[in-house]
Design an enzyme around this catalytic site. Structure first.
Site, PDB file in Angstrom:
ATOM      1  N   GLU A   1       0.826  -1.203   0.000  1.00  0.00           N
ATOM      2  CA  GLU A   1       0.000   0.000   0.000  1.00  0.00           C
ATOM      3  C   GLU A   1       0.863   1.257   0.000  1.00  0.00           C
ATOM      4  O   GLU A   1       0.585   2.242  -0.707  1.00  0.00           O
ATOM      5  CB  GLU A   1      -0.911   0.036   1.245  1.00  0.00           C
ATOM      6  CG  GLU A   1      -1.942  -1.082   1.305  1.00  0.00           C
ATOM      7  CD  GLU A   1      -1.419  -2.331   2.007  1.00  0.00           C
ATOM      8  OE1 GLU A   1      -0.201  -2.607   1.908  1.00  0.00           O
ATOM      9  OE2 GLU A   1      -2.226  -3.027   2.644  1.00  0.00           O
TER      10      GLU A   1
ATOM     11  N   CYS B   1      -0.558   0.001   7.625  1.00  0.00           N
ATOM     12  CA  CYS B   1      -0.968   0.473   6.298  1.00  0.00           C
ATOM     13  C   CYS B   1      -2.308   1.181   6.356  1.00  0.00           C
ATOM     14  O   CYS B   1      -2.583   2.086   5.574  1.00  0.00           O
ATOM     15  CB  CYS B   1      -1.037  -0.706   5.334  1.00  0.00           C
ATOM     16  SG  CYS B   1       0.584  -1.366   4.976  1.00  0.00           S
TER      17      CYS B   1
ATOM     18  N   ALA C   1      11.521 -41.715 -15.369  1.00  0.00           N
ATOM     19  CA  ALA C   1      12.787 -42.148 -15.977  1.00  0.00           C
ATOM     20  C   ALA C   1      12.529 -43.469 -16.682  1.00  0.00           C
ATOM     21  O   ALA C   1      11.597 -44.203 -16.328  1.00  0.00           O
ATOM     22  CB  ALA C   1      13.865 -42.324 -14.904  1.00  0.00           C
TER      23      ALA C   1
ATOM     24  N   TRP D   1      16.411 -35.588 -21.336  1.00  0.00           N
ATOM     25  CA  TRP D   1      15.380 -34.779 -20.702  1.00  0.00           C
ATOM     26  C   TRP D   1      14.027 -35.347 -21.091  1.00  0.00           C
ATOM     27  O   TRP D   1      13.807 -35.615 -22.266  1.00  0.00           O
ATOM     28  CB  TRP D   1      15.462 -33.318 -21.140  1.00  0.00           C
ATOM     29  CG  TRP D   1      16.749 -32.691 -20.726  1.00  0.00           C
ATOM     30  CD1 TRP D   1      17.831 -32.425 -21.510  1.00  0.00           C
ATOM     31  CD2 TRP D   1      17.093 -32.224 -19.415  1.00  0.00           C
ATOM     32  NE1 TRP D   1      18.820 -31.820 -20.768  1.00  0.00           N
ATOM     33  CE2 TRP D   1      18.391 -31.685 -19.482  1.00  0.00           C
ATOM     34  CE3 TRP D   1      16.438 -32.196 -18.188  1.00  0.00           C
ATOM     35  CZ2 TRP D   1      19.040 -31.139 -18.377  1.00  0.00           C
ATOM     36  CZ3 TRP D   1      17.091 -31.657 -17.095  1.00  0.00           C
ATOM     37  CH2 TRP D   1      18.372 -31.137 -17.194  1.00  0.00           C
TER      38      TRP D   1
ATOM     39  N   ALA E   1      11.618 -39.765  -6.417  1.00  0.00           N
ATOM     40  CA  ALA E   1      10.411 -40.545  -6.194  1.00  0.00           C
ATOM     41  C   ALA E   1      10.214 -40.914  -4.725  1.00  0.00           C
ATOM     42  O   ALA E   1       9.090 -40.887  -4.213  1.00  0.00           O
ATOM     43  CB  ALA E   1      10.477 -41.812  -7.047  1.00  0.00           C
TER      44      ALA E   1
HETATM   45  N1  LIG Z   1      11.622 -36.672 -13.574  1.00  0.00           N
HETATM   46  C1  LIG Z   1      11.609 -36.007 -12.435  1.00  0.00           C
HETATM   47  O1  LIG Z   1      10.750 -35.149 -12.231  1.00  0.00           O
HETATM   48  C2  LIG Z   1      12.667 -36.284 -11.383  1.00  0.00           C
HETATM   49  C3  LIG Z   1      12.933 -35.318 -10.433  1.00  0.00           C
HETATM   50  C4  LIG Z   1      13.884 -35.593  -9.466  1.00  0.00           C
HETATM   51  C5  LIG Z   1      14.532 -36.823  -9.439  1.00  0.00           C
HETATM   52  N2  LIG Z   1      14.266 -37.749 -10.380  1.00  0.00           N
HETATM   53  C6  LIG Z   1      14.950 -39.049 -10.342  1.00  0.00           C
HETATM   54  O2  LIG Z   1      14.635 -39.718  -9.145  1.00  0.00           O
HETATM   55  C7  LIG Z   1      15.746 -40.550  -8.785  1.00  0.00           C
HETATM   56  C8  LIG Z   1      16.042 -40.399  -7.307  1.00  0.00           C
HETATM   57  O3  LIG Z   1      14.928 -40.835  -6.569  1.00  0.00           O
HETATM   58  P1  LIG Z   1      15.121 -41.638  -5.212  1.00  0.00           P
HETATM   59  O4  LIG Z   1      13.774 -42.077  -4.793  1.00  0.00           O
HETATM   60  O5  LIG Z   1      16.191 -42.630  -5.403  1.00  0.00           O
HETATM   61  O6  LIG Z   1      15.764 -40.535  -4.258  1.00  0.00           O
HETATM   62  P2  LIG Z   1      15.152 -39.230  -3.544  1.00  0.00           P
HETATM   63  O7  LIG Z   1      13.693 -39.306  -3.467  1.00  0.00           O
HETATM   64  O8  LIG Z   1      15.788 -38.042  -4.169  1.00  0.00           O
HETATM   65  O9  LIG Z   1      15.799 -39.382  -2.124  1.00  0.00           O
HETATM   66  C9  LIG Z   1      15.371 -40.413  -1.275  1.00  0.00           C
HETATM   67  C10 LIG Z   1      16.023 -40.196   0.058  1.00  0.00           C
HETATM   68  O10 LIG Z   1      15.377 -39.113   0.731  1.00  0.00           O
HETATM   69  C11 LIG Z   1      15.551 -39.262   2.122  1.00  0.00           C
HETATM   70  N3  LIG Z   1      14.292 -39.188   2.849  1.00  0.00           N
HETATM   71  C12 LIG Z   1      14.108 -38.503   4.017  1.00  0.00           C
HETATM   72  N4  LIG Z   1      12.861 -38.650   4.441  1.00  0.00           N
HETATM   73  C13 LIG Z   1      12.219 -39.449   3.562  1.00  0.00           C
HETATM   74  C14 LIG Z   1      10.909 -39.969   3.503  1.00  0.00           C
HETATM   75  N5  LIG Z   1       9.980 -39.662   4.415  1.00  0.00           N
HETATM   76  N6  LIG Z   1      10.585 -40.777   2.477  1.00  0.00           N
HETATM   77  C15 LIG Z   1      11.501 -41.066   1.538  1.00  0.00           C
HETATM   78  N7  LIG Z   1      12.771 -40.614   1.552  1.00  0.00           N
HETATM   79  C16 LIG Z   1      13.133 -39.808   2.558  1.00  0.00           C
HETATM   80  C17 LIG Z   1      16.225 -40.617   2.321  1.00  0.00           C
HETATM   81  O11 LIG Z   1      17.603 -40.283   2.386  1.00  0.00           O
HETATM   82  P3  LIG Z   1      18.695 -41.106   3.226  1.00  0.00           P
HETATM   83  O12 LIG Z   1      18.616 -42.520   2.722  1.00  0.00           O
HETATM   84  O13 LIG Z   1      19.975 -40.420   2.849  1.00  0.00           O
HETATM   85  O14 LIG Z   1      18.366 -40.954   4.676  1.00  0.00           O
HETATM   86  C18 LIG Z   1      15.912 -41.329   1.029  1.00  0.00           C
HETATM   87  O15 LIG Z   1      16.816 -42.375   0.755  1.00  0.00           O
HETATM   88  C19 LIG Z   1      16.912 -40.123  -9.635  1.00  0.00           C
HETATM   89  O16 LIG Z   1      17.157 -41.161 -10.557  1.00  0.00           O
HETATM   90  C20 LIG Z   1      16.433 -38.892 -10.325  1.00  0.00           C
HETATM   91  O17 LIG Z   1      16.955 -38.796 -11.632  1.00  0.00           O
HETATM   92  C21 LIG Z   1      13.341 -37.506 -11.351  1.00  0.00           C
END
Ligand SMILES: NC(=O)c1ccc[n+]([C@@H]2O[C@H](COP(=O)([O-])OP(=O)(O)OC[C@H]3O[C@@H](n4cnc5c(N)ncnc54)[C@H](OP(=O)(O)O)[C@@H]3O)[C@@H](O)[C@H]2O)c1
Length: 341
Positions: free
Chosen positions: A55, A87, A164, A172, A267
């Site tokens: 404002e 304000c 993926a 991409w 994921a």
């Molecule tokens: N296409 C897309 O939009 C996109 C975006 C991003 C990533 N990706 C892909 O996703 C893949 C990685 O995924 P990811 O599932 O392996 O790894 P992530 O989701 O990046 O990380 C998982 C880690 O997060 C931590 N975490 C903490 N609290 C959690 C909870 N409540 N639930 C789950 N995890 C928790 C844990 O770490 P700690 O084990 O260290 O404790 C777990 O191992 C890669 O290949 C990447 O390229 C794709």
């Protein structure tokens, strides 16, 4: 509401959208002043915390033209003295005779502006229930209601729901227009969050960059969730904040002023946020591709049956080159055992 006021609200909303990400913990508010002849004579938005409110910025631009005019604001004018004066007082001192606002201030300390203004003889208009468009305020209002930052879950997927391919390739999935939109969006967030799995797999930078590689003025805080260390030499090493779990991350982010954060995966972490009931908004970038098999958006099942699905209300659909961005907000959260986790 008068047509000139609707135009002024659009200008106020655009001004608010431009500063989103720079005002936390304050809300990104926009304001416009309409003079007695129906012309918009001043537009302003919230300055970074400690600076002037919307404002005051709009009144400064309007100058003497504000006298006898109308202030159109996306949020109810505040009625308390913080870093800046109320304000409501600035509006009355400037000779404003009518105030239109789109969203009521939920803050019990700052609220009450409408009543105070009415008491000063100012006409106050607030269409109920919140029918005026002010979407830029949605995350901030969501955060204040939840007592934690508003969380947007963002992912890119093929039409059949994979982020993926089976061999792990994911760059991409979407094209350049979608990636440009992601970077522009990051420049309006308080923080970007990823899991350690994504850090180890992709070594992301999580900065907000233009096509030529230059960085936007506002950079989000970079946050990693998980217990595995970010390895030295990775882009995020030394420049990110790391928290062991989702709860700790959200608590620390809230307490340090973040109100609007983006979760970019992967994921496992995405499923963790949804299961914790900590997702408020969703952004699904859909690429016109099919894989048939691969890595799903969420790393684990959330429900065994359709009735237990997490549901979103679609708030926007935008075409970005060959891809489509679908945006939504949580309509209802459920678990097999009942309502909201
Ligand atoms: N296409 C897309 O939009 C996109 C975006 C991003 C990533 N990706 C892909 O996703 C893949 C990685 O995924 P990811 O599932 O392996 O790894 P992530 O989701 O990046 O990380 C998982 C880690 O997060 C931590 N975490 C903490 N609290 C959690 C909870 N409540 N639930 C789950 N995890 C928790 C844990 O770490 P700690 O084990 O260290 O404790 C777990 O191992 C890669 O290949 C990447 O390229 C794709």
């Amino acid at each position: 509401m008068r047509p000139a006021e609707l135009e002024a609200l659009a200008a106020a909303e655009a001004a608010a959208a431009a500063v989103r990400g720079t005002t936390s913990p304050n809300p990104p508010v926009g304001a416009a002043i309409v003079d007695a002849a129906g012309r918009t004579v001043g537009v302003g938005a919230t300055r970074p915390a400690g600076g002037a409110h919307a404002e005051v910025m709009a009144l400064a631009e309007a100058g003497e033209h504000a006298r006898g005019g109308t202030a159109v604001v996306t949020l109810e004018p505040c009625n308390h003295t913080g870093h800046t004066g109320p304000c409501t007082h600035a509006l009355v001192d400037a000779g404003i005779k009518r105030v239109v606002f789109a969203r009521r201030d939920p803050n019990p300390v700052a609220g009450g502006g409408a009543e105070w203004l009415r008491g000063q003889g100012v006409e106050v208009v607030h269409p109920e229930p919140d029918e005026l468009p002010a979407p830029t305020l949605d995350p901030w209002l969501t955060a204040v209601a939840a007592g934690r930052p508003a969380v947007t879950l963002k992912f890119a997927q093929t039409l059949d729901g994979f982020t993926a391919a089976a061999d792990g390739t994911s760059r991409w999935i979407t094209g350049p227009e979608a990636r440009r939109a992601v970077h522009a969006d990051r420049a309006h967030r308080d923080a970007i969050i990823v899991g350690t799995g994504t850090v180890l797999a992709d070594d992301p930078r999580l900065s907000a960059r233009r096509d030529d590689g230059t960085e936007y003025d506002h950079q989000p805080r970079r946050v990693v969730v998980g217990t595995r260390e970010v390895p030295a030499g990775h882009h995020l090493a030394g420049v990110c904040e790391q928290y062991p779990d989702i709860d700790t991350a959200l608590t620390e982010l809230w307490e340090s002023g973040a109100r609007d954060v983006l979760v970019e995966g992967g994921a496992g972490l995405a499923a963790g946020f949804v299961a914790a009931g900590a997702v408020d908004f969703v952004q699904a970038y859909l690429a016109p591709k099919l894989l048939g098999a691969g890595h799903p958006v969420l790393g684990r099942p959330l429900t065994e049956t359709l009735a237990g699905a997490f549901e979103f209300e679609t708030t926007g659909v935008r075409r970005l080159g060959a891809d489509v961005l679908v945006e939504g907000r949580v309509a209802r959260r459920r678990r097999a055992t009942g309502e909201n986790p």
